[in-house]
Design a protein around this motif. Sequence first.
Motif, PDB file in Angstrom:
ATOM      1  N   PHE A   1       0.762  -1.284   0.060  1.00  0.00           N
ATOM      2  CA  PHE A   1       0.020   0.022   0.078  1.00  0.00           C
ATOM      3  C   PHE A   1       0.859   1.141  -0.143  1.00  0.00           C
ATOM      4  CE2 PHE A   1      -2.585   3.381   2.305  1.00  0.00           C
ATOM      5  CZ  PHE A   1      -3.807   3.329   1.297  1.00  0.00           C
ATOM      6  N   TRP A   2       1.961   1.186   0.795  1.00  0.00           N
ATOM      7  CA  TRP A   2       2.742   2.668   1.080  1.00  0.00           C
ATOM      8  C   TRP A   2       3.551   2.514  -0.097  1.00  0.00           C
ATOM      9  CZ3 TRP A   2       0.930   6.477   3.207  1.00  0.00           C
ATOM     10  CH2 TRP A   2       0.059   6.346   4.492  1.00  0.00           C
ATOM     11  N   THR A   3       4.288   1.570  -0.518  1.00  0.00           N
ATOM     12  CA  THR A   3       5.129   1.836  -1.883  1.00  0.00           C
ATOM     13  C   THR A   3       4.304   2.294  -2.983  1.00  0.00           C
ATOM     14  OG1 THR A   3       4.655  -0.700  -2.428  1.00  0.00           O
ATOM     15  CG2 THR A   3       7.004   0.170  -1.501  1.00  0.00           C
ATOM     16  N   ARG A   4       3.116   1.995  -3.287  1.00  0.00           N
ATOM     17  CA  ARG A   4       2.149   2.548  -4.195  1.00  0.00           C
ATOM     18  C   ARG A   4       1.963   3.778  -4.175  1.00  0.00           C
ATOM     19  NH1 ARG A   4      -3.214   0.996  -4.157  1.00  0.00           N
ATOM     20  NH2 ARG A   4      -4.347   2.334  -5.494  1.00  0.00           N
ATOM     21  N   LYS A   5       1.788   4.034  -2.647  1.00  0.00           N
ATOM     22  CA  LYS A   5       1.676   5.802  -2.244  1.00  0.00           C
ATOM     23  C   LYS A   5       2.952   6.335  -2.785  1.00  0.00           C
ATOM     24  CE  LYS A   5      -2.102   6.666   0.275  1.00  0.00           C
ATOM     25  NZ  LYS A   5      -3.255   6.311  -0.609  1.00  0.00           N
ATOM     26  N   LEU A   6       4.108   5.785  -2.524  1.00  0.00           N
ATOM     27  CA  LEU A   6       5.355   6.502  -2.938  1.00  0.00           C
ATOM     28  C   LEU A   6       5.466   6.629  -4.545  1.00  0.00           C
ATOM     29  CD1 LEU A   6       8.197   7.678  -2.383  1.00  0.00           C
ATOM     30  CD2 LEU A   6       9.101   5.024  -2.174  1.00  0.00           C
ATOM     31  N   SER A   7       4.820   5.713  -5.220  1.00  0.00           N
ATOM     32  CA  SER A   7       5.127   5.985  -6.626  1.00  0.00           C
ATOM     33  C   SER A   7       4.194   6.969  -7.163  1.00  0.00           C
ATOM     34  CB  SER A   7       4.934   4.416  -7.398  1.00  0.00           C
ATOM     35  OG  SER A   7       3.606   4.279  -7.446  1.00  0.00           O
ATOM     36  N   THR A   8       2.942   7.022  -6.402  1.00  0.00           N
ATOM     37  CA  THR A   8       2.075   8.328  -6.738  1.00  0.00           C
ATOM     38  C   THR A   8       2.767   9.437  -6.415  1.00  0.00           C
ATOM     39  OG1 THR A   8       0.455   6.726  -6.213  1.00  0.00           O
ATOM     40  CG2 THR A   8      -0.384   9.069  -6.444  1.00  0.00           C
ATOM     41  N   TYR A   9       3.259   9.308  -5.170  1.00  0.00           N
ATOM     42  CA  TYR A   9       4.091  10.547  -4.881  1.00  0.00           C
ATOM     43  C   TYR A   9       4.996  11.240  -5.704  1.00  0.00           C
ATOM     44  CZ  TYR A   9       6.932  13.744  -1.822  1.00  0.00           C
ATOM     45  OH  TYR A   9       7.738  14.717  -1.220  1.00  0.00           O
ATOM     46  N   MET A  10       5.741  10.110  -6.274  1.00  0.00           N
ATOM     47  CA  MET A  10       6.707  10.521  -7.558  1.00  0.00           C
ATOM     48  C   MET A  10       5.984  10.984  -8.630  1.00  0.00           C
ATOM     49  SD  MET A  10       9.711   7.948  -6.615  1.00  0.00           S
ATOM     50  CE  MET A  10      10.494   8.149  -8.198  1.00  0.00           C
ATOM     51  N   ARG A  11       4.756  10.486  -9.036  1.00  0.00           N
ATOM     52  CA  ARG A  11       4.222  11.089 -10.452  1.00  0.00           C
ATOM     53  C   ARG A  11       3.654  12.601 -10.090  1.00  0.00           C
ATOM     54  NH1 ARG A  11       0.148   7.034 -11.424  1.00  0.00           N
ATOM     55  NH2 ARG A  11      -1.395   8.718 -11.626  1.00  0.00           N
ATOM     56  N   LEU A  12       3.322  12.960  -8.763  1.00  0.00           N
ATOM     57  CA  LEU A  12       2.763  14.160  -8.501  1.00  0.00           C
ATOM     58  C   LEU A  12       4.024  15.144  -8.225  1.00  0.00           C
ATOM     59  CD1 LEU A  12       0.026  13.281  -6.378  1.00  0.00           C
ATOM     60  CD2 LEU A  12      -0.132  13.950  -8.536  1.00  0.00           C
ATOM     61  N   TYR A  13       4.996  14.638  -7.421  1.00  0.00           N
ATOM     62  CA  TYR A  13       5.957  15.724  -7.027  1.00  0.00           C
ATOM     63  C   TYR A  13       7.527  15.650  -7.825  1.00  0.00           C
ATOM     64  CZ  TYR A  13       2.301  16.799  -3.544  1.00  0.00           C
ATOM     65  OH  TYR A  13       1.214  16.984  -3.175  1.00  0.00           O
ATOM     66  N   GLY A  14       7.602  14.528  -8.447  1.00  0.00           N
ATOM     67  CA  GLY A  14       9.002  14.250  -8.918  1.00  0.00           C
ATOM     68  C   GLY A  14       9.828  13.829  -7.715  1.00  0.00           C
TER      69      GLY A  14
ATOM     70  N   ILE B   1       2.429  25.865 -20.817  1.00  0.00           N
ATOM     71  CA  ILE B   1       1.095  26.043 -20.288  1.00  0.00           C
ATOM     72  C   ILE B   1       0.386  24.602 -20.234  1.00  0.00           C
ATOM     73  CG2 ILE B   1      -0.936  27.504 -20.188  1.00  0.00           C
ATOM     74  CD1 ILE B   1       0.683  29.769 -21.239  1.00  0.00           C
ATOM     75  N   ASP B   2       0.310  24.331 -21.427  1.00  0.00           N
ATOM     76  CA  ASP B   2      -0.628  22.717 -21.490  1.00  0.00           C
ATOM     77  C   ASP B   2      -0.100  21.929 -20.297  1.00  0.00           C
ATOM     78  OD1 ASP B   2      -2.670  21.798 -22.693  1.00  0.00           O
ATOM     79  OD2 ASP B   2      -1.446  20.736 -24.036  1.00  0.00           O
ATOM     80  N   ARG B   3       1.433  21.799 -20.383  1.00  0.00           N
ATOM     81  CA  ARG B   3       1.789  20.940 -19.281  1.00  0.00           C
ATOM     82  C   ARG B   3       1.401  21.142 -17.898  1.00  0.00           C
ATOM     83  NH1 ARG B   3       2.912  17.934 -16.160  1.00  0.00           N
ATOM     84  NH2 ARG B   3       4.653  16.542 -15.893  1.00  0.00           N
ATOM     85  N   VAL B   4       1.481  22.482 -17.704  1.00  0.00           N
ATOM     86  CA  VAL B   4       1.230  23.111 -16.322  1.00  0.00           C
ATOM     87  C   VAL B   4      -0.253  22.523 -16.065  1.00  0.00           C
ATOM     88  CG1 VAL B   4       1.040  24.777 -14.747  1.00  0.00           C
ATOM     89  CG2 VAL B   4       2.776  24.731 -16.415  1.00  0.00           C
ATOM     90  N   MET B   5      -1.118  22.795 -16.981  1.00  0.00           N
ATOM     91  CA  MET B   5      -2.463  22.314 -16.937  1.00  0.00           C
ATOM     92  C   MET B   5      -2.796  20.721 -16.607  1.00  0.00           C
ATOM     93  SD  MET B   5      -5.610  23.407 -16.904  1.00  0.00           S
ATOM     94  CE  MET B   5      -7.039  22.724 -16.847  1.00  0.00           C
ATOM     95  N   LEU B   6      -1.944  20.075 -17.350  1.00  0.00           N
ATOM     96  CA  LEU B   6      -1.970  18.725 -17.188  1.00  0.00           C
ATOM     97  C   LEU B   6      -1.653  18.411 -15.964  1.00  0.00           C
ATOM     98  CD1 LEU B   6      -0.552  17.440 -20.805  1.00  0.00           C
ATOM     99  CD2 LEU B   6      -2.903  17.052 -19.903  1.00  0.00           C
ATOM    100  N   GLN B   7      -0.631  18.887 -15.166  1.00  0.00           N
ATOM    101  CA  GLN B   7      -0.299  18.903 -13.906  1.00  0.00           C
ATOM    102  C   GLN B   7      -1.393  18.952 -12.858  1.00  0.00           C
ATOM    103  OE1 GLN B   7       2.939  17.355 -13.110  1.00  0.00           O
ATOM    104  NE2 GLN B   7       2.458  17.178 -11.115  1.00  0.00           N
ATOM    105  N   HIS B   8      -2.064  19.966 -13.141  1.00  0.00           N
ATOM    106  CA  HIS B   8      -3.263  20.160 -12.280  1.00  0.00           C
ATOM    107  C   HIS B   8      -4.385  19.077 -12.618  1.00  0.00           C
ATOM    108  CE1 HIS B   8      -6.728  22.586 -10.595  1.00  0.00           C
ATOM    109  NE2 HIS B   8      -7.321  22.558 -11.756  1.00  0.00           N
ATOM    110  N   GLU B   9      -4.503  18.796 -13.749  1.00  0.00           N
ATOM    111  CA  GLU B   9      -5.568  17.619 -13.999  1.00  0.00           C
ATOM    112  C   GLU B   9      -5.061  16.433 -13.400  1.00  0.00           C
ATOM    113  OE1 GLU B   9      -7.224  17.566 -17.860  1.00  0.00           O
ATOM    114  OE2 GLU B   9      -8.288  19.301 -17.245  1.00  0.00           O
ATOM    115  N   LEU B  10      -3.814  16.303 -13.403  1.00  0.00           N
ATOM    116  CA  LEU B  10      -3.344  14.625 -12.953  1.00  0.00           C
ATOM    117  C   LEU B  10      -3.777  14.895 -11.423  1.00  0.00           C
ATOM    118  CD1 LEU B  10      -1.593  12.275 -13.196  1.00  0.00           C
ATOM    119  CD2 LEU B  10       0.375  13.776 -12.459  1.00  0.00           C
TER     120      LEU B  10
END
Length: 1850
Positions: A59-72, A945-954
């Motif tokens: 569960f928590w390793t999956r959270k870590l991989s999500t964290y990396m997708r959101l914050y690098g 700008i599109d990429r920032v918007m995609l980050q928001h949608e992500l």
Amino acid sequence: MKKAQSDTLGFVPQKDIVYNKLLPYADRLDDESSEILSRIKGNLGRAVQLREIWPGVLFWTRKLSTYMRLYGRKFSKEDHVLFIKLLYELVTIPKLEISMMQGLARLLINLLKKKELLSREDLELPWRPLYELHDRILFSKTEHLGLNWFPNSPSPRSSAKHVMLKLVQRCSVESVLKTLVKNCRPYFSESATQEMLDEWRPLLCPFDVTMQRAISYFEFFLPTTLPPTLHHKGFKLWFDELINLWVSVQNLPSWEVHLVNLFARLANDNIGYIDWDPYIPKIFTRILRSLNLPVGTSQMMVPRYVTNAYDISHVVLWVSSLLGGPSKQTQAQLSGLFNSITSFFHPSNHGRWLMKLMKLLQRLPASVVRRLHRERYRKPSWLTPIPDTHKLTEEDITEFVQSMMQPVLLAMFSKTGSLDAAQALQNLALMRPELVIPPVLEKTYPALETLTEPHQLTATLSCMIGVARSLVSGGQRFPEGPTHMLPLLMRALPGVDPNDFSKCMITFQFIATFVTLVPLVDCSSALHERTDLTEVEREMCSASAEFEDFVLQFMDRCFALIDSSTLEQTREETETEKMTHLESLVELGLSSTFSTILTQCSLDIFKVALEKVFNFATTNIFETRVAGRMVADMCRAAAKCHPAESLKVFVPHCCNAINQIAVNEEVLNEEELDKEFLWNLQLLSEVTRVDGDKLIPYRSDLVQILQLTLHLKCKQGYILACNLLHHVLRSTALIYPTEYCSVPGGFHQPVCDYLPIKDWGRPGDLWNLDIRWHVPSVEEISLAFYLLDLLLQPELKRLQRFSKGEQEMSRDDVLQSLTIVQHCLLGAGSLMAPLKGEPIPDLVHSLVNLDETTLYTGMDYDKTRENYRDAICNVMKELLHYILEHSEDDTKSLFSIIKIISDLLHFKGSHKHEFDSRWKSFNLVKKSMENRLHGKKQHIRALLIDRVMLQHELRKLTVEGCQYRTTHQELMKDLLRLSTSTYSQIRSRAQSVLFTALGTYNFCCRDLIPHVLEFLNPDNSRVTQQQFKGALYCLLGNHSGVCLANLHDWECIALTWPGIVRSGLSSAMSLEKPSIVRLFDDLADKIHRQYETIGIDFSIPGECCAVAKLLMTTGSPFPNEPVPSEEESEEGLKRQKLKNSEAVEKYKGLIGDLIDCLSNRNLPWKFEHISIGFLSLLLRDDHQLPPAAVTFFVKSLNHDSLYVRKVAISAVAGIMKQIKRPHKKVPVSPKEMSKYCETVEFGRIAAGDRPDNQWLQYNSNNLPRKQQEWEQCVFVEKTHWGYYCWPRKMLIYAPAEEQPTQNLSREEMTERELIIFDHFTDPVFINQFIEFLSLEDRKGKDKFSPRRFCLFKGLFRNFGDAFLPVLQPHMERLVSDSHESKQRCVAEIISGLIRGCKHWSFSKVESLWELLCPLLRTALSNITIETYADWGTCIATACESRDPRKLHRLFEMLMESPVNGEGGSFVDACRLYVLQGGLAQQEWRVPELLHRLLQYLEPKLTQVYKNVRERIGSVLTYIFMIDVNLPFTQPTSSPRISDFTKRILLKLKPLTEGDEEIQNHVIEENEVEEQDERTQAIKLLKTVLKWLIASAGRSFTTAVPEQLQLLPLLFKIAPVENDDSYDELKRDAKTCLSLISQGLLYTDQIPLVLCVLKEIAGSSSWHARYTVLTYLQIMVFYNLFTFMNDQKAVKDVRGLVIKLLEDEQLEVREMAATTLSGFLQCNFLSMDAPMQAHFEALCKTRLPKKRKRQLGFVVDTIPSADLVRRHAGVLGLSACILSSPYDVPTWMPQLLMDLSAHLNDTQPIEMTVKKTLSNFRRTHHDNWQQHKQQFTDDQLLVLTDLLVSPCYYA
């Protein structure tokens, strides 16, 4: 910026995602990420220390991989290292379940991916655990027995274990492991290289499969990034050894590819530290060979050349790493390579090789750009920098680009499409725009003018798109670039053509690309105001006055396009009213291009455009389906760019029009509404998709229109009104950027302050993007809620009353209300808080916290207002139940409800599928316009700008690990009810929503499974067939989501599998319905495909805990969770033990359940099969099968059904492996074994036959024939040990007394052994069993079955000879029966016996052979065409991995007399085949047997029969296979080719000496008398040819010197024409020459070959001279660079060809001309002055006067020597002309003139000239306009005369 951030965070982040800093709520993200990270560290650390791998760790390793997708990688370096170490420990836990390992490995790959973040000082990883993991999985010893199931293409599993990573496609285990090793490699220790070499060198035995394994391990594991100071511990230890191996292998074995990949990586990682120069010609020769290009006319391909060809991506990497440096040799060879293959790129050529060439073309520039980026622009990191001496210089780049231009320009028009060429051009233009763009422009301008060749237009435009950025930005290298921009845009306009779809789309793309890069501002006034402009800038300014014109003309074109695609024009009303797929693509292209243009316009141009589009939209009325949508899109584009100006004109107009028509009441109730009304409503609904605060002034008008139109009777009308509502709500409620201009702030300053032309092609600046965000204001939110209260509330009330039965509503009304609800939800979804509800307890037990993380997405929900999401949810539940009770056939309303439920669950303002497609298109645009050379995210502003918007949608869409609450549970139950309802369409829609939901909420599957299985329960008699089918579909799942039937968990499988089997007893199940049968097939199939062995042992070793503890106590942010206390850890250990024992219990329980189901007599056969299939999946290698199941499988061996028997055979073979008793091994020292003291000193490698490995070889004087010898003999079973070098530690089996006892008594046996023993000693059981085994399955298709072999091997291995007495009579009976199935059965038993007797005592083995030898003799004499392959397999299988000294009885028996002619030729051939199978398995260990066999065969080589000859040829190949010419290899003691060839040549003397033609000699059967030597020699030659053909594809090195001695003979025989009617001898000779000519030559062999060819060129037979030329063509092309590297060889070849040009035989002369032209074309020879002079001189040879011929004279047919010379000259010129079929070099016109002078010479000259001219015309006709510029006017006159003169038709 970094500094400030590290203060707020408390640590310096490794590398976070920059786009987060540009979000409107960026200031809140640091706190959020710190909190999430501290929770991850705390909980992950706790989970590991409490030993809870599932659910905690996963569960928590999956959270870590999500964290990396959101914050690098937003964590400190200490944390980074600890995360990696922890995951590395976890991944390499030996017993870890494979699917868990894969998930963790993907996360680890992601952590290691950016290697510049961690240096070797920061991190060191051991290599051995990875190697053991690799070995355990990829070379699993138990997988083939069905004891281990690995996923091939794993589909995602239950949500908790499914680590979803966009970056890693769900590829197989294998590629995950490879990627993992690749990313760990840089961190292996410095001693790793030596350890690896010690580990894998002993496997390097080229005849064995271990070679492939060793080399692929080298390729994956060897580290190549060590710093230069450590090179002596790195590649220098192995480089010479492996490169010499590569250089000396000639026949492309499958492992050569791995070597190439390794060298490519080495070269790329160590540019400048290795001297490749000596190998470069060899490298290029092999690359050229690997492209498999066709040469010559009749060419035989060696099949392995195609299958084992090099991987282009590695070739490209290697080549680009070799470029540059002091010697410049690579570039010369590369130019040579492209020159030699350029003509293959011409569009008229096509073949399977084309894809490879295009790939080479596309990847090479990209690779060079990557290297340049690394040398010049990349931030320096710890990786070794490239030394200055080897960096690419400017001239290197120029030369590289020049060498590639010609092939790329040809490839633009290739049959495979222009995409590859466009990508190549994009990268080349980054380096040298001034060389690349002008030729592309030259092709583009004419293509824009032509109307007849649309393909040319699409190809050139797509290439222009690739170079757009380099063209527009100009720069120092290509300043005049931008001036081409306007002419191109203006000329592209006619491409907007309603009649040609692909042209239209590429034109839109072209215009959009260019306009995105350039502000469309009229700067012409700057000419007067500014004085500081350069010439080019002045030109650009004056050209920019045309922009307005361009925009208006573009709009006219679009209007024309729209007019021609209205519905009335394209199709009648009767057909569909939706848009077709093509129309929707055009609509997309049109609207996006138009909106790009308006975004980039200055305000003045915009106003003109707005007026124009407004007039067009308001003066016409469009139908709303096709044309209307396009016009509305154009208007929307205008409104988006400048909302205030546009709304001012559109809104009042539309509102007035609508109100005027709606004045009379009855309009509102009409079924068909007025066209104008609909059109204005549509227009209004589209123009309101703009920035929300600009809508506020029009709120009253809009509300009034909505109230008026939402309840229209006409469906089309109210749907448009709903769209309007949806768009107004969306505009006010969402966060989004409001402009995408290419320059921040737009273009509104006056020209004197700001000159837009300076910004052409300028990239956006990430740090000053200045995004204008729309963030909902208080006013807008209150407007949204006002609309909801006003419009949604009444609908919900109506629906609620309806569902209580208090109010009647027609179906249409219900649907209308639902539509309004749905659009409100879609519009304002982001304002509604998620569904509430209590979490559902006790789905899984965990010692750590499993809460969901919520991300802030810029919305604070207003708690004071009503939560409409809950309100809608409650109404929907009631309504759904009401409709299902009262009117289940109202499918439209149900569809709508399903959609609403889906949105209630998941919709927060954007949909997943829309996000995915936007992400995809973002990546496509990024690729087509990126600048790979400078890197650093230099994209255009709109893209950023599109990429920032995609980050928001992500962030909005990240919903992983949502808690499963009561509300969700109720909705899921409703969905399940819909999924099992009556109508199939409703079922399938509800199922797909259900599957999405199952993947979203934690552990909800466990809650749902019992409800689904309820429908399959046979005791439940109320189930309908539809419910039954629906439930099965729910179990099956869709292709991407969860599969409930196969969740990766014991609890779930223990429910679903028996449930599926028991459903066979349900009353709703009917096998008459094909759909149900198919469903069960799919289910069983899916489970078999996806099942992977589920773990039983979930232990976490202690080492992990230490790392986890460190993770909790170091580095900021500190976790809040406490480190577990001693008691907690004890508790965790207890839980772990408990969990493991529970798993075993569940495993046993499941098997028990399935066996119970099977015992039910009423179960239909289909379900019996399914159940047995499930049971077979449950065999495992770490836990024995329960006795009940063992009994079941053994009994099933005699089941009536073939399928069941097959499964049982596999299963029992697996059970045998499970109950096998382990055999003890002890280490030995090979040194002591060899009686020699003076062994080869360690360190120098000497492979092959050495004194110290002689004891391993077969020696008939020293065979273990007595008990004592047998016990003293050290048997080494594996064939490869000792060939290359000895392993450090070699294990062999301990002596017999230490091994488990053989032949146990019944008392000593275990329960499982007893079951098997009792059945297999029962004669009745065995009779039946053998009876079944000897039936045939599919006639003619059966083969020797490895499964049955494994079964017998297991029986004899585990039980000794206990079963022999019962089996013996059967074997004797079967052997004498010639039926193929009986023979196959006995062959399977015998091979199992021989392999199974590995550990039997001497006496038993002796008696076994006493029994087997007579059996085998009988079998071999009864052999038939159907069974010989099976006996071959039988003996080969029996000999595999066995010490030859153990099998001496078998070999002696087989060697008795393989070819004795008793049973006729066929039996002889078969015996040889069987013998060959056995000896080939023994490789280098039986030299004595090979010598004996060769001695025996040599006198018999003059076989009459073709099949025996072919077989002997093949056997000879294997006999000489060991004689290889590899580095460090001792001369072999096996037979050698050179001695054999000497003896053969003596016997072939009669043929080589005589000069008459060799006739094939066919003899009658009854001729017995001795034939003369000559006939014998011909027969011998036939066999030798078979041997040469057979060895061409199989041996590792080619014996060139020996083959050369046979060449003259082959040249003599080989026929010239392509005719299949020749006899075998001639055909074989031809094939043989074709194969030999393709061989790879060493440098020292070239002079020898040329010498032989010269000699043959002087022979008297013109056939031989002709064949020399064809041979030469292929040989030179296939060894091109090796030849070109040797000046003398080039001179010799040239001399040879020019000599043969003057041959007296016409055919030879013509062939010489063809050969010459080929050599010129691939630039092997060049057309230099001496050669030209030579030919011109020959042309001028005077011909003798024609004598007056009197009638009756015999015509003098032999051509005079003068005529031959003159013809040679003409042929030489013609060869030069034909050598450049696609262009006109400078020397060509003159040569054509010279040629034309000979048009009236005598034949054959005249014919040659005509042919040449007609060929010239044919190949140059396409581009004649360009070509004719090379000629002067006089030359053109002559030429035109020639090409159309009457002689042309003569």
